[in-house]
Design an enzyme around this catalytic site. Sequence first.
Site, PDB file in Angstrom:
ATOM      1  N   GLU A 111     -57.820 -33.756   9.689  1.00  0.00           N
ATOM      2  CA  GLU A 111     -56.522 -34.136   9.126  1.00  0.00           C
ATOM      3  C   GLU A 111     -55.516 -33.061   9.551  1.00  0.00           C
ATOM      4  OE1 GLU A 111     -56.917 -36.181   4.869  1.00  0.00           O
ATOM      5  OE2 GLU A 111     -58.276 -34.497   5.061  1.00  0.00           O
ATOM      6  N   SER A 120     -59.402 -27.046   1.614  1.00  0.00           N
ATOM      7  CA  SER A 120     -59.903 -28.345   1.160  1.00  0.00           C
ATOM      8  C   SER A 120     -58.864 -29.088   0.347  1.00  0.00           C
ATOM      9  CB  SER A 120     -61.151 -28.160   0.301  1.00  0.00           C
ATOM     10  OG  SER A 120     -62.207 -27.658   1.066  1.00  0.00           O
ATOM     11  N   ASN A 149     -60.083 -35.288   0.613  1.00  0.00           N
ATOM     12  CA  ASN A 149     -60.665 -34.646  -0.571  1.00  0.00           C
ATOM     13  C   ASN A 149     -60.094 -35.146  -1.889  1.00  0.00           C
ATOM     14  OD1 ASN A 149     -62.647 -33.245   0.664  1.00  0.00           O
ATOM     15  ND2 ASN A 149     -61.425 -31.420   1.024  1.00  0.00           N
ATOM     16  N   HIS A 151     -57.179 -29.754   8.181  1.00  0.00           N
ATOM     17  CA  HIS A 151     -58.405 -29.878   7.394  1.00  0.00           C
ATOM     18  C   HIS A 151     -59.531 -30.252   8.346  1.00  0.00           C
ATOM     19  CE1 HIS A 151     -60.978 -32.042   4.239  1.00  0.00           C
ATOM     20  NE2 HIS A 151     -61.263 -30.764   4.252  1.00  0.00           N
TER      21      HIS A 151
HETATM   22  P1  NAD Z   1     -67.441 -19.908   2.744  1.00  0.00           P
HETATM   23  O1  NAD Z   1     -67.635 -19.486   1.333  1.00  0.00           O
HETATM   24  O2  NAD Z   1     -68.622 -20.358   3.534  1.00  0.00           O
HETATM   25  O3  NAD Z   1     -66.737 -18.733   3.582  1.00  0.00           O
HETATM   26  C1  NAD Z   1     -65.585 -18.071   3.137  1.00  0.00           C
HETATM   27  C2  NAD Z   1     -65.503 -16.729   3.876  1.00  0.00           C
HETATM   28  O4  NAD Z   1     -64.238 -16.112   3.579  1.00  0.00           O
HETATM   29  C3  NAD Z   1     -66.586 -15.733   3.428  1.00  0.00           C
HETATM   30  O5  NAD Z   1     -67.324 -15.284   4.555  1.00  0.00           O
HETATM   31  C4  NAD Z   1     -65.797 -14.593   2.781  1.00  0.00           C
HETATM   32  O6  NAD Z   1     -66.380 -13.322   3.007  1.00  0.00           O
HETATM   33  C5  NAD Z   1     -64.466 -14.722   3.513  1.00  0.00           C
HETATM   34  N1  NAD Z   1     -63.345 -14.092   2.821  1.00  0.00           N
HETATM   35  C6  NAD Z   1     -63.012 -14.185   1.511  1.00  0.00           C
HETATM   36  N2  NAD Z   1     -61.893 -13.481   1.273  1.00  0.00           N
HETATM   37  C7  NAD Z   1     -61.503 -12.928   2.454  1.00  0.00           C
HETATM   38  C8  NAD Z   1     -60.421 -12.098   2.863  1.00  0.00           C
HETATM   39  N3  NAD Z   1     -59.489 -11.693   1.998  1.00  0.00           N
HETATM   40  N4  NAD Z   1     -60.349 -11.706   4.155  1.00  0.00           N
HETATM   41  C9  NAD Z   1     -61.277 -12.123   5.054  1.00  0.00           C
HETATM   42  N5  NAD Z   1     -62.323 -12.918   4.729  1.00  0.00           N
HETATM   43  C10 NAD Z   1     -62.435 -13.321   3.449  1.00  0.00           C
HETATM   44  O7  NAD Z   1     -66.315 -21.052   2.682  1.00  0.00           O
HETATM   45  P2  NAD Z   1     -66.063 -22.226   3.740  1.00  0.00           P
HETATM   46  O8  NAD Z   1     -66.887 -23.395   3.366  1.00  0.00           O
HETATM   47  O9  NAD Z   1     -66.136 -21.668   5.105  1.00  0.00           O
HETATM   48  O10 NAD Z   1     -64.563 -22.617   3.384  1.00  0.00           O
HETATM   49  C11 NAD Z   1     -63.457 -21.897   3.923  1.00  0.00           C
HETATM   50  C12 NAD Z   1     -62.184 -22.710   3.696  1.00  0.00           C
HETATM   51  O11 NAD Z   1     -62.310 -23.961   4.370  1.00  0.00           O
HETATM   52  C13 NAD Z   1     -61.957 -23.035   2.214  1.00  0.00           C
HETATM   53  O12 NAD Z   1     -60.574 -23.044   1.951  1.00  0.00           O
HETATM   54  C14 NAD Z   1     -62.540 -24.437   2.088  1.00  0.00           C
HETATM   55  O13 NAD Z   1     -61.975 -25.149   1.024  1.00  0.00           O
HETATM   56  C15 NAD Z   1     -62.153 -25.023   3.434  1.00  0.00           C
HETATM   57  N6  NAD Z   1     -62.984 -26.135   3.904  1.00  0.00           N
HETATM   58  C16 NAD Z   1     -64.336 -26.160   3.696  1.00  0.00           C
HETATM   59  C17 NAD Z   1     -65.081 -27.217   4.198  1.00  0.00           C
HETATM   60  C18 NAD Z   1     -66.598 -27.260   4.027  1.00  0.00           C
HETATM   61  O14 NAD Z   1     -67.205 -28.312   4.300  1.00  0.00           O
HETATM   62  N7  NAD Z   1     -67.242 -26.172   3.609  1.00  0.00           N
HETATM   63  C19 NAD Z   1     -64.464 -28.252   4.912  1.00  0.00           C
HETATM   64  C20 NAD Z   1     -63.085 -28.179   5.144  1.00  0.00           C
HETATM   65  C21 NAD Z   1     -62.335 -27.117   4.628  1.00  0.00           C
END
Ligand code: NAD
Length: 303
Positions: free
Chosen positions: A149, A116, A187, A137
């Site tokens: 992005e 993000s 963001n 992104h």
């Molecule tokens: P989430 O909390 O739903 O999922 C994260 C996952 O990562 C979890 O299932 C966790 O078990 C796993 N994880 C953590 N450490 C790990 C490791 N060492 N090895 C393997 N798996 C591991 O989070 P999300 O919303 O899916 O976000 C993921 C990434 O995408 C983040 O960097 C976030 O900033 C980015 N992002 C999120 C969104 C959104 O709308 N949620 C949009 C764009 C980007």
Amino acid sequence: MAHVGVVGAGVMGAGVAQNLAHSGHRVALVDNDPDAIEKALAGIETNCRMSRLLGGPEIDAEEVLARIDSGTDLSLLADAEVVIENITENWDLKRSLYLEMDAVVRPDAVFVANTSAIPITRLASLTGRPRQFVGVHFMNPVPMKPAVELIPGHHTSPAALERVRTLLISMGKKAIDVNDACGFVSNRVLMLTVNEAACLVYENVATAETVDEVFRSCFGHPMGPLETADLIGVDTILYSIEVLYEHFADSKYRPCPLLKHMTDAGLHGRKTGEGFYSYGPSAAAAAGPSVNGHRADRSLSAN
Ligand code: NAD
């Protein structure tokens, strides 16, 4: 068709895996939490089965799932040509993962960071392959969002950037090119808006519903900032604004205490059934009393 690794099977990783597999690619989906993988696969199956009902294309769920190998072991990524990382927005977690992945994933593979806010050049510096490192992104929900992005790091090669652009096109995505900066374009703006919206609720200026109604009714936005926070994940909002706060050392990014409180309480939004809104009576009952009296019932089909 490519062999693509997807690390992190949460909100974003599940969506990326579904989108890739539906586009015909072979996917290796890895998460260190077996429950997250189980939940992701079940969600993908439901999304595919519901697609037609929700006005989307007919999708053969079994065909999509058959293209996805999954597990907790990073060795599943060994043959991937591209690895898309989607783990929790936390520098220390991402740092350990990239150090480990760099040793396991074949040297000519391209790493894609789906973050993000963390600058791509900073993540790329953790690996021995900064030329083969690209930021994407993705938007949420991934299979339904037509654009992303696309962010090169300082050392990203044109070939790696084009490799990823081609993969994105195959997934039906338009790539919007932006330069590397903390929070990119989306963001840098959205996190401030959501943080300030949370402050309005925290200060009892308005309820979450009222804040969102102003954005929907006055500005014509399809969703208000706090509905958006629930969709993204309240924890992910907090971690992202913390990244911006630390990076710029600027108090304008100071996280709203309500976001911290809700994250600690497990009120992470749709993914936990409870956030600024409650997503059904059973979820509300499981999550306990409301925070700050700001919740309102909101069905999952609201957006
Ligand atoms: P989430 O909390 O739903 O999922 C994260 C996952 O990562 C979890 O299932 C966790 O078990 C796993 N994880 C953590 N450490 C790990 C490791 N060492 N090895 C393997 N798996 C591991 O989070 P999300 O919303 O899916 O976000 C993921 C990434 O995408 C983040 O960097 C976030 O900033 C980015 N992002 C999120 C969104 C959104 O709308 N949620 C949009 C764009 C980007």
